[in-house]
Design a protein around this motif. Structure first.
Motif, mmCIF file in Angstrom:
data_model
loop_
_atom_site.group_PDB
_atom_site.id
_atom_site.type_symbol
_atom_site.label_atom_id
_atom_site.label_comp_id
_atom_site.label_asym_id
_atom_site.label_seq_id
_atom_site.Cartn_x
_atom_site.Cartn_y
_atom_site.Cartn_z
ATOM 1 N N ARG A 285 8.987 53.205 -28.850
ATOM 2 C CA ARG A 285 9.745 52.298 -29.485
ATOM 3 C C ARG A 285 10.351 51.930 -30.394
ATOM 4 N NH1 ARG A 285 8.960 49.601 -24.744
ATOM 5 N NH2 ARG A 285 7.533 49.118 -24.191
ATOM 6 N N TRP A 286 11.884 51.395 -31.076
ATOM 7 C CA TRP A 286 12.452 51.372 -32.083
ATOM 8 C C TRP A 286 12.385 50.339 -32.929
ATOM 9 C CZ3 TRP A 286 16.494 55.211 -32.843
ATOM 10 C CH2 TRP A 286 16.542 55.864 -32.268
ATOM 11 N N VAL A 287 11.402 50.427 -33.688
ATOM 12 C CA VAL A 287 10.191 49.649 -35.006
ATOM 13 C C VAL A 287 10.551 50.246 -35.890
ATOM 14 C CG1 VAL A 287 9.146 47.992 -35.478
ATOM 15 C CG2 VAL A 287 9.360 47.366 -32.954
ATOM 16 N N TRP A 288 11.757 50.211 -36.920
ATOM 17 C CA TRP A 288 11.593 51.113 -37.787
ATOM 18 C C TRP A 288 10.334 50.438 -39.071
ATOM 19 C CZ3 TRP A 288 15.340 54.457 -37.101
ATOM 20 C CH2 TRP A 288 16.320 54.150 -36.486
ATOM 21 N N SER A 289 10.515 49.721 -38.831
ATOM 22 C CA SER A 289 8.657 50.113 -40.193
ATOM 23 C C SER A 289 7.527 50.565 -39.604
ATOM 24 C CB SER A 289 8.257 48.217 -40.638
ATOM 25 O OG SER A 289 8.605 47.375 -38.942
ATOM 26 N N ALA A 290 7.846 50.328 -37.582
ATOM 27 C CA ALA A 290 6.336 51.128 -36.895
ATOM 28 C C ALA A 290 7.048 52.461 -37.131
ATOM 29 C CB ALA A 290 6.124 50.209 -35.709
ATOM 30 N N MET A 291 7.784 52.968 -37.206
ATOM 31 C CA MET A 291 7.617 54.768 -37.045
ATOM 32 C C MET A 291 6.940 55.196 -38.419
ATOM 33 S SD MET A 291 11.714 55.681 -36.206
ATOM 34 C CE MET A 291 12.594 53.924 -34.428
ATOM 35 N N THR A 292 6.199 56.146 -38.335
ATOM 36 C CA THR A 292 6.043 57.213 -39.629
ATOM 37 C C THR A 292 7.372 57.796 -40.345
ATOM 38 O OG1 THR A 292 5.500 59.767 -37.849
ATOM 39 C CG2 THR A 292 4.203 57.510 -37.997
ATOM 40 N N PRO A 293 7.289 58.357 -41.546
ATOM 41 C CA PRO A 293 8.412 58.639 -42.356
ATOM 42 C C PRO A 293 9.172 59.356 -41.542
ATOM 43 C CG PRO A 293 6.935 58.285 -43.642
ATOM 44 C CD PRO A 293 5.920 57.930 -42.210
ATOM 45 N N PRO A 294 8.029 60.743 -40.824
ATOM 46 C CA PRO A 294 9.100 61.722 -39.624
ATOM 47 C C PRO A 294 9.564 61.306 -38.603
ATOM 48 C CG PRO A 294 7.286 62.750 -40.152
ATOM 49 C CD PRO A 294 7.026 61.276 -40.647
ATOM 50 N N GLU A 295 8.750 60.523 -37.785
ATOM 51 C CA GLU A 295 9.553 59.692 -37.053
ATOM 52 C C GLU A 295 11.282 58.915 -36.966
ATOM 53 O OE1 GLU A 295 8.315 57.372 -33.270
ATOM 54 O OE2 GLU A 295 7.139 57.305 -34.394
ATOM 55 N N ARG A 296 10.855 58.536 -38.482
ATOM 56 C CA ARG A 296 12.180 56.911 -38.820
ATOM 57 C C ARG A 296 13.267 58.193 -39.637
ATOM 58 N NH1 ARG A 296 9.944 55.102 -43.729
ATOM 59 N NH2 ARG A 296 8.133 54.325 -42.053
ATOM 60 N N ARG A 297 12.739 59.582 -39.829
ATOM 61 C CA ARG A 297 13.512 60.700 -39.739
ATOM 62 C C ARG A 297 14.532 60.780 -38.939
ATOM 63 N NH1 ARG A 297 10.428 61.190 -44.884
ATOM 64 N NH2 ARG A 297 9.607 62.654 -43.227
ATOM 65 N N ALA A 298 13.760 61.678 -37.422
ATOM 66 C CA ALA A 298 14.599 62.239 -36.402
ATOM 67 C C ALA A 298 14.783 60.875 -35.617
ATOM 68 C CB ALA A 298 13.079 62.514 -36.126
ATOM 69 N N ARG A 299 14.945 60.019 -35.834
ATOM 70 C CA ARG A 299 15.055 59.177 -34.822
ATOM 71 C C ARG A 299 16.503 58.679 -35.426
ATOM 72 N NH1 ARG A 299 11.480 55.518 -31.758
ATOM 73 N NH2 ARG A 299 10.093 56.451 -30.532
ATOM 74 N N LEU A 300 16.618 58.216 -36.765
ATOM 75 C CA LEU A 300 18.289 58.395 -38.095
ATOM 76 C C LEU A 300 18.742 59.311 -37.631
ATOM 77 C CD1 LEU A 300 16.417 56.810 -40.940
ATOM 78 C CD2 LEU A 300 18.253 56.225 -39.222
ATOM 79 N N ARG A 301 18.275 60.350 -37.163
ATOM 80 C CA ARG A 301 19.479 61.661 -36.506
ATOM 81 C C ARG A 301 19.998 61.419 -35.556
ATOM 82 N NH1 ARG A 301 14.957 64.427 -40.587
ATOM 83 N NH2 ARG A 301 16.047 65.630 -42.002
ATOM 84 N N GLU A 302 19.293 60.988 -34.675
ATOM 85 C CA GLU A 302 19.212 61.001 -33.263
ATOM 86 C C GLU A 302 20.370 59.913 -33.212
ATOM 87 O OE1 GLU A 302 17.609 58.766 -29.055
ATOM 88 O OE2 GLU A 302 15.998 59.958 -31.153
ATOM 89 N N LEU A 303 20.551 58.722 -34.406
ATOM 90 C CA LEU A 303 20.601 57.241 -34.233
ATOM 91 C C LEU A 303 22.654 57.458 -34.647
ATOM 92 C CD1 LEU A 303 21.412 54.784 -33.191
ATOM 93 C CD2 LEU A 303 20.352 53.333 -35.878
ATOM 94 N N ARG A 304 22.329 58.374 -35.873
ATOM 95 C CA ARG A 304 23.787 59.165 -36.579
ATOM 96 C C ARG A 304 24.712 59.608 -35.979
ATOM 97 N NH1 ARG A 304 25.071 63.603 -39.973
ATOM 98 N NH2 ARG A 304 27.127 62.454 -41.327
ATOM 99 N N ILE A 305 24.141 60.461 -34.507
ATOM 100 C CA ILE A 305 25.032 61.230 -33.816
ATOM 101 C C ILE A 305 25.921 60.236 -33.034
ATOM 102 C CG2 ILE A 305 24.820 63.360 -31.729
ATOM 103 C CD1 ILE A 305 22.487 64.579 -33.593
ATOM 104 N N TRP A 306 24.936 59.762 -32.357
ATOM 105 C CA TRP A 306 25.408 58.345 -31.657
ATOM 106 C C TRP A 306 26.266 57.377 -32.093
ATOM 107 C CZ3 TRP A 306 25.041 53.472 -30.807
ATOM 108 C CH2 TRP A 306 25.564 52.538 -29.777
ATOM 109 N N VAL A 307 26.149 56.823 -32.956
ATOM 110 C CA VAL A 307 27.092 56.643 -34.095
ATOM 111 C C VAL A 307 28.367 56.346 -34.636
ATOM 112 C CG1 VAL A 307 27.626 54.656 -36.102
ATOM 113 C CG2 VAL A 307 25.010 54.594 -35.041
ATOM 114 N N GLU A 308 28.363 58.426 -35.012
ATOM 115 C CA GLU A 308 29.637 58.970 -35.274
ATOM 116 C C GLU A 308 30.578 59.138 -33.634
ATOM 117 O OE1 GLU A 308 30.643 59.187 -37.709
ATOM 118 O OE2 GLU A 308 28.710 58.988 -39.146
ATOM 119 N N TRP A 309 29.662 59.205 -32.610
ATOM 120 C CA TRP A 309 30.726 58.973 -30.797
ATOM 121 C C TRP A 309 30.429 57.313 -30.931
ATOM 122 C CZ3 TRP A 309 29.028 55.790 -27.455
ATOM 123 C CH2 TRP A 309 30.509 56.173 -26.108
#
Length: 172
Positions: free
Chosen positions: A27-51
């Motif tokens: 699930r991608w509910v930003w506020s429900a993610m733990t801080p480490p999970e949020r950072r990891a998902r943002l890194r994942e999303l950033r790669i795709w957004v740059e693409w």
């Protein structure tokens, strides 16, 4: 040796628990993610957004500071998850144009990703107005007195609803 004959299954190694064939949904509910999970998902999303910015030539539509703007991040998250389902997921019957639909969605979302204030660099969004200390009281008063919440129920197509009900339940 006698104990082995009493229980021959003890000679076999224990089987590991069966693994689920489908991974747990992420699930991608930003506020429900733990801080480490949020950072990891943002890194994942950033790669795709740059693409996406490069491939779809959205560099003028998606500012480089997109991750600092919650709503733009939500829009890009929705596009990313839609892209994963469309291009990486199982092809569903009736979704033969899923890729074209996804591309249309990107174009429809373009205005919601633009932040003119950030064209030449990040600008913090304006602060929200201060909360109204009487907001809850005003809300309850509205619920108690507004015609929207107190008028009697009346269907706007009541005659048609009755006709449809009569057709589906003919007299014997």
């Amino acid at each position: 040796m006698a104990e082995y004959l009493d229980d021959p299954t003890s000679l076999w190694p224990a089987m590991p628990p069966a693994q689920s064939t489908t991974p747990e949904p992420r699930r991608w509910v930003w506020s429900a993610m733990t801080p480490p999970e949020r950072r990891a998902r943002l890194r994942e999303l950033r790669i795709w957004v740059e693409w996406l910015r490069y491939t779809a030539e959205l560099h003028n539509d998606v500012p480089v500071c997109w991750y600092r703007h919650r709503w733009v991040r939500e829009v890009l998250t929705a596009l990313y998850l839609g892209w994963l389902r469309t291009y990486e997921g199982e092809q569903m019957p009736g979704r033969e144009l899923a890729e074209a639909e996804w591309i249309n969605t990107v174009h429809a979302f373009r205005p919601h990703m633009k932040l003119p204030a950030c064209t030449s660099g990040h600008q913090d969004p304006p602060l929200p107005p201060p909360t109204n200390p009487r907001a809850d009281e005003e809300w309850e008063l509205y619920l108690a007195t507004s015609a929207d919440t107190t008028d009697q129920a009346k269907h706007p197509a009541e005659a048609e609803v009755r006709r449809m009900a009569a057709e589906s339940d003919p007299p014997l």
